[in-house]
Design a protein around this motif. Structure first.
Motif, PDB file in Angstrom:
ATOM      1  N   ARG A 112     -26.018 -25.194  -8.819  1.00 26.00           N
ATOM      2  CA  ARG A 112     -26.846 -25.406  -7.622  1.00 26.00           C
ATOM      3  C   ARG A 112     -25.979 -25.621  -6.398  1.00 26.00           C
ATOM      4  NH1 ARG A 112     -28.045 -28.469  -4.000  1.00 26.00           N
ATOM      5  NH2 ARG A 112     -26.637 -30.091  -4.763  1.00 26.00           N
ATOM      6  N   ILE A 113     -24.895 -26.377  -6.534  1.00 29.57           N
ATOM      7  CA  ILE A 113     -23.982 -26.638  -5.417  1.00 29.57           C
ATOM      8  C   ILE A 113     -23.390 -25.328  -4.910  1.00 29.57           C
ATOM      9  CG2 ILE A 113     -21.728 -27.636  -4.831  1.00 29.57           C
ATOM     10  CD1 ILE A 113     -22.521 -29.980  -6.747  1.00 29.57           C
ATOM     11  N   ARG A 114     -22.956 -24.466  -5.833  1.00 27.36           N
ATOM     12  CA  ARG A 114     -22.380 -23.179  -5.415  1.00 27.36           C
ATOM     13  C   ARG A 114     -23.418 -22.309  -4.726  1.00 27.36           C
ATOM     14  NH1 ARG A 114     -19.888 -23.687 -10.541  1.00 27.36           N
ATOM     15  NH2 ARG A 114     -21.431 -22.305 -11.487  1.00 27.36           N
ATOM     16  N   ARG A 115     -24.672 -22.421  -5.140  1.00 21.46           N
ATOM     17  CA  ARG A 115     -25.728 -21.580  -4.577  1.00 21.46           C
ATOM     18  C   ARG A 115     -26.220 -22.084  -3.234  1.00 21.46           C
ATOM     19  NH1 ARG A 115     -29.097 -21.954  -8.591  1.00 21.46           N
ATOM     20  NH2 ARG A 115     -30.448 -23.533  -7.653  1.00 21.46           N
ATOM     21  N   GLU A 116     -26.295 -23.416  -3.065  1.00 22.00           N
ATOM     22  CA  GLU A 116     -26.954 -23.984  -1.889  1.00 22.00           C
ATOM     23  C   GLU A 116     -26.021 -24.687  -0.916  1.00 22.00           C
ATOM     24  OE1 GLU A 116     -30.053 -26.545  -3.245  1.00 22.00           O
ATOM     25  OE2 GLU A 116     -31.035 -24.999  -4.461  1.00 22.00           O
ATOM     26  N   ASP A 117     -24.955 -25.279  -1.394  1.00 26.16           N
ATOM     27  CA  ASP A 117     -24.117 -26.115  -0.534  1.00 26.16           C
ATOM     28  C   ASP A 117     -22.831 -25.440  -0.074  1.00 26.16           C
ATOM     29  OD1 ASP A 117     -25.952 -28.168  -0.803  1.00 26.16           O
ATOM     30  OD2 ASP A 117     -24.938 -29.053  -2.523  1.00 26.16           O
ATOM     31  N   VAL A 118     -22.389 -24.425  -0.826  1.00 26.85           N
ATOM     32  CA  VAL A 118     -21.091 -23.804  -0.553  1.00 26.85           C
ATOM     33  C   VAL A 118     -21.264 -22.309  -0.336  1.00 26.85           C
ATOM     34  CG1 VAL A 118     -18.788 -23.339  -1.455  1.00 26.85           C
ATOM     35  CG2 VAL A 118     -19.888 -25.538  -1.943  1.00 26.85           C
ATOM     36  N   GLY A 119     -20.694 -21.797   0.752  1.00 21.64           N
ATOM     37  CA  GLY A 119     -20.621 -20.364   0.979  1.00 21.64           C
ATOM     38  C   GLY A 119     -19.228 -19.885   0.629  1.00 21.64           C
ATOM     39  N   LEU A 120     -19.125 -18.999  -0.355  1.00 24.00           N
ATOM     40  CA  LEU A 120     -17.828 -18.491  -0.808  1.00 24.00           C
ATOM     41  C   LEU A 120     -17.624 -17.072  -0.276  1.00 24.00           C
ATOM     42  CD1 LEU A 120     -18.024 -19.698  -4.513  1.00 24.00           C
ATOM     43  CD2 LEU A 120     -16.466 -20.594  -2.777  1.00 24.00           C
ATOM     44  N   VAL A 121     -16.499 -16.859   0.401  1.00 32.03           N
ATOM     45  CA  VAL A 121     -16.158 -15.537   0.917  1.00 32.03           C
ATOM     46  C   VAL A 121     -14.834 -15.135   0.272  1.00 32.03           C
ATOM     47  CG1 VAL A 121     -15.647 -14.136   2.946  1.00 32.03           C
ATOM     48  CG2 VAL A 121     -17.317 -16.002   3.103  1.00 32.03           C
ATOM     49  N   PHE A 122     -14.897 -14.153  -0.610  1.00 31.61           N
ATOM     50  CA  PHE A 122     -13.701 -13.714  -1.307  1.00 31.61           C
ATOM     51  C   PHE A 122     -12.962 -12.651  -0.501  1.00 31.61           C
ATOM     52  CE2 PHE A 122     -16.690 -15.128  -4.610  1.00 31.61           C
ATOM     53  CZ  PHE A 122     -15.923 -16.123  -5.196  1.00 31.61           C
ATOM     54  N   GLN A 123     -11.703 -12.430  -0.885  1.00 27.80           N
ATOM     55  CA  GLN A 123     -10.861 -11.483  -0.153  1.00 27.80           C
ATOM     56  C   GLN A 123     -11.489 -10.096  -0.123  1.00 27.80           C
ATOM     57  OE1 GLN A 123      -6.512  -9.548  -0.989  1.00 27.80           O
ATOM     58  NE2 GLN A 123      -6.624 -11.776  -1.018  1.00 27.80           N
ATOM     59  N   GLN A 124     -11.991  -9.624  -1.259  1.00 24.34           N
ATOM     60  CA  GLN A 124     -12.662  -8.333  -1.332  1.00 24.34           C
ATOM     61  C   GLN A 124     -14.177  -8.546  -1.336  1.00 24.34           C
ATOM     62  OE1 GLN A 124     -11.114  -5.470  -1.118  1.00 24.34           O
ATOM     63  NE2 GLN A 124      -9.098  -6.467  -1.105  1.00 24.34           N
ATOM     64  N   PRO A 125     -14.919  -7.781  -0.548  1.00 26.21           N
ATOM     65  CA  PRO A 125     -16.362  -7.998  -0.459  1.00 26.21           C
ATOM     66  C   PRO A 125     -17.124  -7.769  -1.767  1.00 26.21           C
ATOM     67  CG  PRO A 125     -15.582  -6.744   1.427  1.00 26.21           C
ATOM     68  CD  PRO A 125     -14.443  -6.811   0.461  1.00 26.21           C
ATOM     69  N   HIS A 126     -16.629  -6.861  -2.633  1.00 30.03           N
ATOM     70  CA  HIS A 126     -17.294  -6.571  -3.905  1.00 30.03           C
ATOM     71  C   HIS A 126     -18.766  -6.218  -3.682  1.00 30.03           C
ATOM     72  CE1 HIS A 126     -13.725  -7.814  -6.046  1.00 30.03           C
ATOM     73  NE2 HIS A 126     -13.778  -9.025  -5.509  1.00 30.03           N
ATOM     74  N   LEU A 127     -19.006  -5.294  -2.764  1.00 32.83           N
ATOM     75  CA  LEU A 127     -20.369  -4.826  -2.510  1.00 32.83           C
ATOM     76  C   LEU A 127     -20.731  -3.736  -3.511  1.00 32.83           C
ATOM     77  CD1 LEU A 127     -20.241  -4.579   1.391  1.00 32.83           C
ATOM     78  CD2 LEU A 127     -20.989  -6.520  -0.020  1.00 32.83           C
ATOM     79  N   LEU A 128     -21.989  -3.725  -3.947  1.00 33.56           N
ATOM     80  CA  LEU A 128     -22.442  -2.705  -4.879  1.00 33.56           C
ATOM     81  C   LEU A 128     -22.682  -1.400  -4.127  1.00 33.56           C
ATOM     82  CD1 LEU A 128     -24.925  -4.833  -7.013  1.00 33.56           C
ATOM     83  CD2 LEU A 128     -22.599  -4.151  -7.587  1.00 33.56           C
ATOM     84  N   PRO A 129     -22.066  -0.295  -4.552  1.00 32.67           N
ATOM     85  CA  PRO A 129     -22.119   0.945  -3.764  1.00 32.67           C
ATOM     86  C   PRO A 129     -23.513   1.515  -3.572  1.00 32.67           C
ATOM     87  CG  PRO A 129     -21.126   1.323  -5.933  1.00 32.67           C
ATOM     88  CD  PRO A 129     -21.236  -0.155  -5.757  1.00 32.67           C
ATOM     89  N   SER A 130     -24.445   1.212  -4.484  1.00 31.46           N
ATOM     90  CA  SER A 130     -25.782   1.807  -4.393  1.00 31.46           C
ATOM     91  C   SER A 130     -26.745   1.026  -3.510  1.00 31.46           C
ATOM     92  CB  SER A 130     -26.390   1.932  -5.796  1.00 31.46           C
ATOM     93  OG  SER A 130     -26.536   0.649  -6.383  1.00 31.46           O
ATOM     94  N   LEU A 131     -26.335  -0.159  -3.046  1.00 31.92           N
ATOM     95  CA  LEU A 131     -27.235  -1.017  -2.276  1.00 31.92           C
ATOM     96  C   LEU A 131     -26.889  -1.008  -0.796  1.00 31.92           C
ATOM     97  CD1 LEU A 131     -27.552  -4.201  -4.539  1.00 31.92           C
ATOM     98  CD2 LEU A 131     -28.953  -2.119  -4.542  1.00 31.92           C
ATOM     99  N   THR A 132     -27.912  -1.111   0.049  1.00 30.85           N
ATOM    100  CA  THR A 132     -27.695  -1.249   1.488  1.00 30.85           C
ATOM    101  C   THR A 132     -27.197  -2.663   1.795  1.00 30.85           C
ATOM    102  OG1 THR A 132     -29.930  -2.052   1.936  1.00 30.85           O
ATOM    103  CG2 THR A 132     -29.584   0.350   1.932  1.00 30.85           C
ATOM    104  N   ALA A 133     -26.752  -2.858   3.019  1.00 30.85           N
ATOM    105  CA  ALA A 133     -26.294  -4.185   3.425  1.00 30.85           C
ATOM    106  C   ALA A 133     -27.395  -5.221   3.228  1.00 30.85           C
ATOM    107  CB  ALA A 133     -25.846  -4.161   4.887  1.00 30.85           C
ATOM    108  N   LEU A 134     -28.624  -4.867   3.607  1.00 35.32           N
ATOM    109  CA  LEU A 134     -29.749  -5.787   3.442  1.00 35.32           C
ATOM    110  C   LEU A 134     -29.988  -6.094   1.969  1.00 35.32           C
ATOM    111  CD1 LEU A 134     -32.065  -7.230   5.074  1.00 35.32           C
ATOM    112  CD2 LEU A 134     -33.499  -5.261   4.458  1.00 35.32           C
ATOM    113  N   GLU A 135     -29.932  -5.081   1.135  1.00 32.04           N
ATOM    114  CA  GLU A 135     -30.187  -5.271  -0.300  1.00 32.04           C
ATOM    115  C   GLU A 135     -29.094  -6.097  -0.971  1.00 32.04           C
ATOM    116  OE1 GLU A 135     -32.657  -1.076  -0.980  1.00 32.04           O
ATOM    117  OE2 GLU A 135     -30.482  -1.163  -1.291  1.00 32.04           O
ATOM    118  N   GLN A 136     -27.852  -5.990  -0.480  1.00 30.88           N
ATOM    119  CA  GLN A 136     -26.773  -6.818  -1.042  1.00 30.88           C
ATOM    120  C   GLN A 136     -27.129  -8.293  -0.922  1.00 30.88           C
ATOM    121  OE1 GLN A 136     -23.972  -5.267  -2.308  1.00 30.88           O
ATOM    122  NE2 GLN A 136     -24.147  -3.244  -1.373  1.00 30.88           N
TER     123      GLN A 136
END
Length: 223
Positions: A80-104
């Motif tokens: 819950r803490i990772r989901r609600e209290d902490v925003g994690l930004v990793f070096q690589q975005p790791h975006l899913l190629p099939s999803l739009t920015a909104l869907e990510q």
């Protein structure tokens, strides 16, 4: 506010020794302040982020977010803490190629059980906060490296966190895009009252931060 007190993280090293990734670390980051964490590779920077973000349990010491304990929390509470209290930004975005920015962003909310209508509104708000509202329907291959990193940051904002932990956000960007991303992180920190820690090797970006903390051999110091 993020508070780390007397944090130690030890790993087995050989048959009888231990390796101290973190050695009695004390660090306080008030709301609305961005701290640049700098130091050579292997100095413990990523370990510090992992412990602060409830990804790794320290050997000893405490982590608190707004006076709420992180260390000692149950597995469910750490999730819950990772989901609600902490925003994690990793070096690589790791975006899913099939999803739009909104869907990510919507996907990250769906995994936490948020209703689709609510997640769509929150995703559009987060994209607007990072200047990506006009690219909401683009997929990763249609975005520049700097734009993908902005989507990465927007995803971290979805839970309205109190703490933002950012690992080398400019490593794959040119100098101009790096400056834009660091300026964005500083603005979000101040506007949203975040306690932000940014790991960086880019010394040119350090002046954007409110303060710099140097790390070596698992210890932190401020100059």
């Amino acid at each position: 506010m993020l508070t780390l007190e007397n944090l130690t993280l030890a790993y087995p090293d050989g048959e009888s020794g231990t390796l101290l990734a973190l050695d009695s670390v004390d660090l306080t980051v008030p709301d609305g302040q961005m701290v640049a964490l700098v130091g050579p590779s292997g100095s413990g920077k990523s370990s510090l982020l992992a412990v602060a973000g409830a990804l790794v349990t320290p050997t000893s010491g405490t982590v608190t977010i707004d006076d709420r304990p992180v260390t000692g929390a149950s597995a469910a509470e750490r999730t819950r803490i990772r989901r609600e209290d902490v925003g994690l930004v990793f070096q690589q975005p790791h975006l899913l190629p099939s999803l739009t920015a909104l869907e990510q962003l919507q996907l990250s909310e769906a995994l936490s059980g948020t209703r689709p209508r609510d997640s769509r509104s929150a995703a559009r708000e987060a994209l607007a906060a990072v200047g990506m509202e006009r690219a909401a329907d683009r997929r990763p291959h249609q975005l520049s490296g700097g734009m993908r990193q902005r989507v990465n940051i927007a995803r971290a904002l979805m839970g309205r966190p109190a703490v933002m932990l950012v690992d080398e956000p400019t490593a794959a960007l040119d100098q101009d895009r790096s400056a834009e991303v660091m300026d964005l992180l500083a603005r979000l920190t101040h506007e949203r009252g975040l306690a932000t820690v940014v790991v960086t090797h880019d010394l040119e970006s350090v002046p954007v931060a409110d303060r710099a903390v140097h790390m070596r051999d698992g210890r932190v110091s401020e100059h």
